[in-house]
Scaffold this active site. Structure first.
Site: not given
Ligand code: LLP
Length: 429
Positions: A243, A279, A282, A351-352
């Protein structure tokens, strides 16, 4: 008399990207393509590991952020594990050399087949998200006569104050279970002889830019751990999720300081003697990536000036899906960047109207053929791409100290249509 030194206006330097200038990099492949800096990723990993030094902590990269094998290999080399949500991600992680013991399996909809495959591979633990899943895990582990390590994913009912589509820790979200329900799982853990429920897990959302929601969720999680310990339940691991937000807009986004975040974990979990799992997805890769794209057309009307570029929403979905901002620069030699900026809408060929990468963005005047760099594209860029409009998946390149290597070639037309066939062999039901 010595001639006065005429000071020319400062001309911006061409951008360096892990020892290569972006303009030269742009000439190595057909655009659009993704490029990642290996050293930027290594630095993020090392910074996180350094901040966690002295703790029994494990970093499991959220593979969904960037599942390309060469990126997972960088994780493996640095001792980082994986947070997976499918058997595709499991197989990728194993193939990249991440040991099964360092893999945690999250996700709200694991199928029986996926649970079985992950058990067979010997994944470190399952982050279980529903009572049904817990029963399935017991049943499948029993059939195989193995013991599954499991953690319950708590939904702490905290607002992560991020985009609604990537917020996961509120009671109305589909993720995890309430503390009340989890309490019940521990109370009747004895019924499930093939599941060792000895972990807690949460993940409240993504691109979080404030520490307070994280603190609040950590406090709830920690209070539950203390309650369980007092009731005699042994908790061996606590997974605090991912997160951590990153900078998509320089000078605007203010991410949570890593030290402050780690301190908040330490404070909340003071006295916990098991393993803390993080975890991040990003945080480790987003800012290490750029999407390089060229201008195909410049067009305008009395309302707007458009740059039609060769990358589109199928290559980078985030702006269309979340109205996400990505910094975009013109990559040019000094003079080409020093001119007065113009406001452009940067759009793709799909095309959108939603195929808009940026609106009213100030850039030096651009012409067909000019190269643009879309920043912050290392996470959820390539991984969310599709072949919409029959546009093949694009190439990915890894840059490391002045060298570059192709890590995924652009998909060919034949690869894109592989598996399709004419409806010639009909079967009756
Ligand atoms: N752990 C779990 C259980 C998750 O569902 C996620 C992300 C993470 C860790 C990693 O989260 P991060 O550290 O990357 O914030 N497609 C979206 C982001 C979706 C994240 C889904 N879950 C975007 O492009 O912003």
């Amino acid at each position: 008399m010595a001639a006065a030194q005429t000071s020319r206006p400062a001309v911006p330097e061409n951008d360096r990207f892990d020892g290569i200038d972006l303009l030269s990099l742009g000439n190595t492949q057909a655009t659009p393509f993704y490029a990642y800096s290996a050293n930027a990723i290594r630095q993020r990993i090392a910074g996180l590991q350094h901040a966690l030094a002295g703790m029994d902590a494990a970093v499991c990269f959220a593979v969904k952020a960037n599942p390309t094998l060469a990126i997972l290999q960088l994780m493996a080399e640095a001792g980082v594990g994986a947070d997976i949500v499918s058997c595709g991600e499991l197989r990728r992680s194993l193939r990249a050399g991440i040991p099964a013991s360092r893999i945690v399996f999250s996700g709200v909809g694991k199928s029986d087949a996926e649970i079985a495959e992950a058990l067979e591979a010997g994944v470190g633990r399952f982050n279980v998200e529903s009572a049904d899943e817990l029963e399935a895990l017991q049943r499948i582990a029993h059939q195989r006569d193995v013991i599954a390590r499991a953690a319950v994913r708590i939904n702490p009912d905290v607002d992560a104050r991020t985009h609604g589509k990537i917020s996961t820790g509120k009671a109305e979200n589909k993720f995890g279970v309430s503390i009340d329900e989890a309490r019940q799982w521990f109370a009747d853990a004895g019924r499930r002889g093939n599941v060792r429920l000895d972990g807690l897990h949460m993940h409240i959302g993504s691109q979080i830019l404030e520490l307070e929601p994280m603190r609040q969720a950590l406090r709830r999680l920690a209070a539950f751990w203390r309650e369980l310990s007092e009731d005699g339940h042994r908790i061996d691991s606590i997974d605090v999720g991912g997160g951590l937000g990153v900078v998509y807009r320089k000078g605007h986004d203010r991410p949570v300081e890593l030290q402050g975040y780690v301190q908040a974990i330490k404070e909340a979990l003071a006295g916990f003697e098991g393993r803390v799992i993080l975890e991040p997805g990003r945080y480790l890769v987003a800012e290490a990536g750029v999407l390089l794209t060229r201008v195909i057309r410049v067009k305008g009307n009395d309302k707007r000036r458009f740059l039609v570029v060769d990358a589109a929403m199928n290559d980078l979905l985030r702006p269309s899906l979340y109205d996400a901002w990505h910094d975009i620069e013109k990559v040019a030699s000094g003079e080409g960047r020093a001119q007065v900026s113009v406001a452009y809408d940067i759009v793709g060929p799909v095309c959108e109207t939603g195929d808009t990468l940026a609106t009213a963005r100030m850039l030096p005047p651009c012409a067909a053929g000019d190269l643009l760099a879309i920043r912050g594209a290392g996470a959820y860029g390539a991984s969310m791409s599709s072949t919409y409009n029959s546009r093949p998946l694009i190439a990915e390149v890894l840059v490391d100290d002045g060298r570059y290597a192709l890590i995924r070639r652009g998909q060919s037309f034949e690869e894109m249509v592989a598996g399709e066939q004419a409806a010639t062999s009909w079967r009756a039901l």
